[in-house]
Scaffold this motif. Sequence first.
Motif, short mmCIF file in Angstrom:
data_model
loop_
_atom_site.label_atom_id
_atom_site.label_comp_id
_atom_site.label_asym_id
_atom_site.label_seq_id
_atom_site.Cartn_x
_atom_site.Cartn_y
_atom_site.Cartn_z
N SER A 70 0.79 -1.10 -0.03
CA SER A 70 -0.02 0.11 -0.01
C SER A 70 0.99 1.43 -0.02
CB SER A 70 -0.92 0.00 1.16
OG SER A 70 -1.77 -0.95 1.21
N ALA A 93 0.30 4.98 0.86
CA ALA A 93 -0.80 6.13 1.42
C ALA A 93 -0.14 7.49 1.35
CB ALA A 93 -1.26 5.87 2.88
N ARG A 148 -5.90 1.87 -7.31
CA ARG A 148 -5.95 3.04 -6.31
C ARG A 148 -7.54 3.38 -5.82
NH1 ARG A 148 -3.54 7.75 -9.86
NH2 ARG A 148 -4.19 9.00 -7.90
N THR A 160 -5.06 6.29 -1.83
CA THR A 160 -4.01 5.06 -1.56
C THR A 160 -3.85 4.19 -2.87
OG1 THR A 160 -4.82 5.12 0.73
CG2 THR A 160 -3.74 3.02 -0.30
N TYR A 172 -2.33 0.75 -4.34
CA TYR A 172 -1.97 -0.62 -3.87
C TYR A 172 -1.27 -1.28 -5.03
CZ TYR A 172 -5.78 0.34 -0.75
OH TYR A 172 -6.65 0.90 0.29
#
Length: 127
Positions: free
Chosen positions: A21, A23, A72, A79, A81
């Motif tokens: 992930s 962020a 996303r 975030t 991924y």
Amino acid sequence: QVQLAESGGGSVQAGDSLRLSCAPSDGTFTWFHMSWFRQSAGKEREFIAAINWRGDKKYYSDSVKGRFTISRDHAAKTTVYLQMASLKPEDTGVYYCAAAHSFTSKSCTEDPEYDYFGQGNQVTVPS
């Protein structure tokens, strides 16, 4: 200061799956194109996958195509991924999240195209 924070790395067995992930520290990256890069020991950082800001265009390196998926979530401060499946020892490395104001299907593979990089997250797949 705007930052990208990667998480989800670790050590897994060959054939396993793992999800990384990325962020952003705030909602600034909603309009950015996002990508993942990887740097293995003794090698230069290489492009892995990219996704445009809308999420409707995705690009992959040949080495991960069919095994990795980038996505996303705009509802979660954009975030991003990286779902990794069928992991191989050669997938071992530090994975970096990156953000760019703009890129093309060709330039998305190039480091200088990006405005921000995260600190990196280690993924290890022992042989």
